[in-house]
Design a protein around this motif. Structure first.
Motif, PDB file in Angstrom:
ATOM      1  N   GLY A   1      86.198 -70.848  99.859  1.00 42.82           N
ATOM      2  CA  GLY A   1      87.214 -70.043 100.525  1.00 42.82           C
ATOM      3  C   GLY A   1      88.622 -70.581 100.326  1.00 42.82           C
ATOM      4  O   GLY A   1      89.554 -70.129 100.991  1.00 42.82           O
ATOM      5  N   TYR A   2      88.790 -71.569  99.453  1.00 44.15           N
ATOM      6  CA  TYR A   2      90.119 -72.164  99.305  1.00 44.15           C
ATOM      7  C   TYR A   2      90.255 -72.718  97.884  1.00 44.15           C
ATOM      8  O   TYR A   2      89.805 -73.822  97.570  1.00 44.15           O
ATOM      9  CB  TYR A   2      90.295 -73.285 100.341  1.00 44.15           C
ATOM     10  N   ALA A   3      90.870 -71.910  97.035  1.00 41.18           N
ATOM     11  CA  ALA A   3      90.907 -72.228  95.608  1.00 41.18           C
ATOM     12  C   ALA A   3      91.503 -73.607  95.288  1.00 41.18           C
ATOM     13  O   ALA A   3      90.980 -74.310  94.420  1.00 41.18           O
ATOM     14  CB  ALA A   3      91.657 -71.135  94.853  1.00 41.18           C
ATOM     15  N   PRO A   4      92.569 -74.040  95.993  1.00 44.98           N
ATOM     16  CA  PRO A   4      93.107 -75.369  95.646  1.00 44.98           C
ATOM     17  C   PRO A   4      92.072 -76.481  95.827  1.00 44.98           C
ATOM     18  O   PRO A   4      92.021 -77.423  95.040  1.00 44.98           O
ATOM     19  CB  PRO A   4      94.273 -75.544  96.636  1.00 44.98           C
ATOM     20  N   TYR A   5      91.242 -76.345  96.866  1.00 46.64           N
ATOM     21  CA  TYR A   5      90.225 -77.373  97.114  1.00 46.64           C
ATOM     22  C   TYR A   5      89.099 -77.263  96.081  1.00 46.64           C
ATOM     23  O   TYR A   5      88.571 -78.283  95.633  1.00 46.64           O
ATOM     24  CB  TYR A   5      89.672 -77.235  98.536  1.00 46.64           C
ATOM     25  N   ALA A   6      88.772 -76.053  95.689  1.00 47.47           N
ATOM     26  CA  ALA A   6      87.748 -75.874  94.653  1.00 47.47           C
ATOM     27  C   ALA A   6      88.209 -76.567  93.373  1.00 47.47           C
ATOM     28  O   ALA A   6      87.439 -77.284  92.715  1.00 47.47           O
ATOM     29  CB  ALA A   6      87.501 -74.382  94.403  1.00 47.47           C
ATOM     30  N   ARG A   7      89.472 -76.380  93.023  1.00 46.07           N
ATOM     31  CA  ARG A   7      89.983 -76.986  91.779  1.00 46.07           C
ATOM     32  C   ARG A   7      90.073 -78.504  91.889  1.00 46.07           C
ATOM     33  O   ARG A   7      89.733 -79.233  90.969  1.00 46.07           O
ATOM     34  CB  ARG A   7      91.365 -76.390  91.456  1.00 46.07           C
ATOM     35  N   TRP A   8      90.531 -78.978  93.042  1.00 44.63           N
ATOM     36  CA  TRP A   8      90.678 -80.425  93.265  1.00 44.63           C
ATOM     37  C   TRP A   8      89.304 -81.112  93.173  1.00 44.63           C
ATOM     38  O   TRP A   8      89.140 -82.144  92.521  1.00 44.63           O
ATOM     39  CB  TRP A   8      91.333 -80.633  94.634  1.00 44.63           C
TER      40      TRP A   8
END
Ligand code: FAD
Ligand code: FAD
Lengths: 368, 459, 105
Positions: free
Chosen positions: A58-65
């Motif tokens: 639900g949170y793309a920045p965290y998925a990428r990180w």
């Protein structure tokens, strides 16, 4: 008594030590002030997963990180083994998430699709119903309705990670003081003045607050909100077994020494004692997933406290009021370790090449 | 069926308590992991006939065992307690099946274990604690063959005398430095313990009369296996080196409380500097930091069998009072003679603790010594880790796995504390007690799973 | 390895009337004694090899605290031999290293 430091890091868990190592590698003089032996340390009680499935659906920045972190692990492990002679037992050969509840299985499948979208489809995964799974893992329990599998998932020996980080920091010139719980930290002159419970003063030009749950108390002294809470997870470890388990999962894994770790529970409490009811639940889950585990002896169960933010994603925060003060806290500090020891140190230094970590600013909670 | 009182441990403390509580009108469940009641000192006493060589003190335990024959007492043998849960009750295991005994009051009387005696070679087959050999004598009618007794303390003399009486005298007694002269000031108080003292001197006289070679002030222990499977035992006395060969090397340096169960419950504990061990914090009735949990006997601090018996009875009186079965005046009246007996039994303790304090080489042994027997961690690696930040039991545990094996630190904690204390120049009292978790004894996943989610009852 | 026992019988000890099997070899036991006692009466050698370094160990504390007497009894691995009474016909195996996982129940 007093000490001087370029950068003082408050907290010697995995997060503080990674940041210390990263800053030392960039040539800084670093002092870690760590708490007492008996302190609650998520770093000494966690499950050791280097895990991607479900992270940041639900949170793309965290998925990428998280994706970057998982990919950075092999190099990070190599870097540590160049500094110290400790085997981290890193193994990234894929992992399962098992389900005994059909609705949960289905919901998790949707999460994985969302996570894959956030990662521009760089996440590969499989969804397996019971029959597919039984064909692949013939020992699987009848009650498992389905599973997801992600080839990027893996695990390390988390205790050796904590130990290795400490040794690697020392080998890199970082000073670590144990039994130095900081009771106050305040801006003083061009830097900061810290006082620990033994009465020792430390002056530092920068301070990074990595005190796990201890940050909730110290944060406001530096103008941070530090909205973190404890979440209890309970685990069990069994006697050593010579055979290797043919899979890794988010709730059952075999540690490199041979014992089986079983975990994955969540309770909203700051009490870190184990409970009978949860132990029973974990044992039932383990036997349901892999019936051959039934006669394995449990040697110890324990509870450890997760360091949780309101949305579960990290907080990386520069103090607006006091330049040179930083707050770093997260859940999944094992998974994120390689980035904390590299990219985050760049960010703390204000390096132009540093990643944009705006998405992990704690002001996101004030806005919502 | 639930009981008013669940007692864990059927040694002198637990047996005495069971009888007093049952006579006072409480229903008592007495759990012990052994096949028969008796505890360590009276191990197997009900079942052995014709072992006069074990001595009159041993035979006295028979009366306590017979006292369990009371309609209010249910003795559950082979019942291993692995957790005490504040809500469910006492959880125990027998033959692969977990049971829960709910109770309004709990008395923990789990006794002592022998203090670990670590030195290079102590893990080899052919080395055992002296008390372990005594268990074999009591329970199996086996006597050590060509054994050396090494260490210090009253039990060492007792085992020597029992071996002599059984016609299997030790080939040597190798005694570590004692501090008898230093302890003499404690003796005036000990005169109340005259009978015990005389018994002790009697044991020593018997060992002398048997002509057993007796080495005093021994240090630098080291054991190796010879080619024919015997044990070569090297040690020094002063500047002199000795090398003896034996079939069995029996060591002993006193006993320490078994506190895994009390610690796993999160009860308050304190460090006993004289006895060099952690013990639960108790009031004069044996009440712990939890009002309905009592501790009696050596598990609450070492006092020996007579003290254990008195403490068990005292705890039972306090529990009867707590349960509304005995008023305060009656409790205190009946307690008076027990307190006198307790004081007599304990009068020799300060002298013994001072005279037989543990030599520092066994708290912080040489580098090559295996300290954690389960995970095979050496003293050298513990010293090294202590100097690089593993400054506490927990950091040491997660750094090197000390105390992570099946014994959960029972055989290494005292030594790990000693080594960290030495390396960081801190007193042992600041270094413990280590945190003990469930289960206190290993239990299988199936046995845990079968407990089910709801609190349940069994007999 | 079958070194001679490091113990002998006390005067008046009851006869060893029970028969156990240790790795296919008969071992005699006295009623009421523990499996560990029977093993110590049979041999002075190791009864297991540790999972960590493979070192030989034998029963040690005899009271359930040290876990050095772990053996396989009637197919159950890692049983404390000092806490189990010997029974006629018991099948005992020394353990070499860590235990194996059981068969699917
Ligand atoms: C049950 C459980 C399972 C987990 N499983 C995983 C997993 O599989 N994979 C994964 O990636 N992550 C996992 N985690 C999360 C991971 O363990 C944590 O994110 C990570 O350990 C956090 O490290 P930390 O250094 O922030 O905190 P901690 O490890 O809690 O350390 C905080 C440190 O700060 C010190 N401190 C506190 N207050 C002060 C003060 N005032 N002054 C000085 N020092 C102070 C303490 O002494 C301590 O050393 C799990 C966590 C738990 C609880
Ligand atoms: C090996 C050994 C030999 C000794 N020999 C002598 C001697 O000859 N003479 C002497 O004066 N003193 C001897 N002692 C000292 C002894 O501690 C005391 O004399 C006396 O036995 C203490 O009585 P107690 O009731 O406190 O405990 P104990 O007699 O030790 O009884 C404790 C009981 O608790 C049981 N128990 C422990 N944990 C659990 C659990 N988790 N679940 C269920 N049951 C449990 C044990 O099986 C045991 O039967 C010996 C001690 C040891 C360790």
């Amino acid at each position: 008594m007093s000490a001087q430091a370029g950068t003082a890091i408050i907290g010697g868990g995995i997060v503080g030590l990674c940041v210390a190592l990263g800053l030392a590698a960039r040539g800084h003089e670093v002092l870690v002030l760590d708490g007492r032996d008996g302190d609650m340390r998520a770093s000494q009680g966690n499950f050791g997963l280097v895990w991607l499935q479900g992270k940041g659906a639900g949170y793309a920045p965290y998925a990428r990180w998280s994706f970057q972190a998982v990919q950075a692990w092999p190099d990070f492990a190599k870097r540590l083994s160049g500094l110290v002679d400790v085997d981290l037992a890193l193994c990234q050969q894929g992992g399962y998430e098992f389900f005994t509840d059909a609705a949960e299985y289905e919901a998790f499948g949707h999460d994985l699709h969302r996570q894959a979208n956030a990662l521009d489809d760089r996440l590969s995964f499989e969804l397996l119903n019971h029959a597919d799974l039984a064909a692949r893992l013939p020992g699987i329990g009848q009650r498992v309705v389905g599973a997801s599998f992600c080839p990027l998932d893996g695990h390390v020996n988390p205790l050796r990670l904590h130990f290795a980080l400490r040794q690697a920091c020392l080998a890199s010139g970082v000073r670590i003081t144990c039994g130095a719980s900081v009771v106050s930290v305040r801006p003083a002159g061009a830097g900061f003045a810290l006082l620990d419970e033994t009465g020792r003063q430390t002056r530092a030009s920068r301070v990074v607050l990595c005190a796990g749950l201890g940050a909730a108390h110290l944060g406001p002294q530096l103008g941070f909100r530090a909205p973190i809470r404890a979440q209890r997870g309970e685990l069990m470890i069994t006697e050593r077994v010579a055979d290797r388990l043919p899979f890794l999962s988010s709730t059952i894994r075999q540690v490199d020494e041979g014992g089986f770790q079983i975990g994955g529970t969540k309770a909203e409490t700051d009490c870190d004692t184990e409970t009978t009811t949860t132990m029973v639940g974990l044992a039932q889950h383990a036997v349901a997933v892999w019936p051959r585990l039934a006669d394995l002896r449990v040697l110890r169960s324990w509870a450890a406290l997760r360091v949780m933010t309101p949305d579960g994603y990290p907080i990386y925060q520069r103090s607006a009021d006091h330049p040179g003060a930083f707050l770093v806290t997260c859940h999944s500090g094992v998974t994120l370790a390689p980035l904390h020891a590299t990219r985050l140190a760049e960010w703390i230094d204000g390096d132009p090449a540093a990643p944009d970590l705006e998405a992990f600013d704690e002001r996101r909670f004030a806005l919502s | 069926m639930s009981a008013d009182l669940v007692i864990i441990g059927a040694g002198p403390a637990g047996m005495a308590a069971a009888r007093v509580a049952a006579e006072g009108g409480l229903s008592v469940t007495l759990l012990d992991e052994q096949e028969r009641a008796g505890g360590q000192i009276y191990r197997n006493v009900g079942a052995v006939a014709g072992r006069g060589w074990l001595g009159a003190d041993y035979a006295r335990g028979g009366a306590l065992v017979q006292g369990l024959d009371h309609p209010g007492i249910t003795h559950q043998p082979r019942a291993t307690v692995w957790r005490i849960d504040a809500r469910r009750g006492v959880i125990w295991l027998r033959d692969g099946q977990s049971h829960v005994s709910p109770a309004a009051h709990v008395l923990i009387a789990t006794g002592a274990q022998e203090r670990p005696v670590p030195f290079p070679g102590w893990t080899l087959p052919g080395l055992m604690p002296a008390g372990a050999a005594q268990i074999l004598m009591k329970q199996s009618g086996m006597v050590p063959d060509e054994a050396i007794l090494a260490g210090a303390g009253p039990l060492l003399y007792l085992v020597a005398a029992q071996m002599i009486a059984a016609g299997a005298p030790p080939v040597a007694l190798v005694e570590t430095p004692t501090a008898i002269t230093h302890a003499l000031p404690k003796l005036p108080r000990a005169l109340f313990g005259l009978p015990t003292l005389i018994k002790g001197l009697g044991l020593i006289a018997r060992i002398r009369a048997a002509g057993i070679p007796w080495y005093r002030g021994a240090a630098d222990f080291r054991a190796e296996t010879t080619e024919d499977g015997r044990i070569r035992f090297d040690f020094t006395t002063g500047k002199q080196s000795h090398s003896l060969t034996c079939g069995l090397l029996l060591t002993h340096l006193g006993v320490i409380p078994q506190s895994h169960l009390t610690r796993s419950m999160g009860l308050a504990h304190e460090y006993d500097a004289e006895q060099g061990a952690w013990r639960p914090t108790l009031d004069p009735w044996g009440q712990s930091s939890e009002p309905h949990v009592f501790v009696a006997g050596d598990g609450g601090g070492i006092g020996g069998a007579e003290a254990a018996r008195a403490k068990g009875a005292l705890a039972a009186l306090a529990i009867l009072h707590q349960a509304g079965k005995l008023d305060a005046a009656g409790r205190d009246r009946r307690a008076a003679p027990l307190r006198r007996a307790l004081s007599r039994a304990l009068s020799l303790r300060p002298f013994l603790d001072a005279a037989y304090s543990v030599p520092s080489a066994f708290l912080a042994p040489p580098d090559e010594t295996i300290v954690c027997r389960c995970e095979e961690v050496t003293a050298g690696s513990i010293r090294k880790a202590a100097c690089t930040g593993a400054e506490g039991l927990r950091l040491m545990r997660t750094s090197l796995r000390t105390g992570m094996g099946p014994c959960q630190g029972r055989m290494c904690e005292t030594t790990v504390i000693g080594l960290i204390a030495e390396a960081t120049d801190r007193p042992a009292s600041t270094l413990g007690p280590g945190r003990i978790r469930t289960p206190v004894k290993p239990v299988t996943l199936a046995e845990i799973a079968a407990l089910g989610p709801q609190p349940e009852e069994t007999t | 390895m079958n070194a001679a026992s490091r113990f002998r019988d006390a005067p008046g000890a009851a006869p060893r009337s029970l028969r156990l099997m240790l790795d296919g070899v008969p071992v005699l036991a006295r009623p009421g004694e523990s499996v560990a006692a029977a093993l110590l009466a049979h041999s002075g050698g190791a009864t297991r090899q540790t999972p960590v370094t493979g070192a030989g160990r034998a029963p040690y504390c005899m009271m359930g605290v040290c876990f050095d007497c772990l053996v396989t009894i009637d197919g159950h691995p890692n049983v404390q031999a000092c806490m189990v009474s010997a029974r006629e016909g018991m099948v005992i195996q020394r353990q070499i290293g860590a235990r194996r996982l059981g068969d699917q129940p």
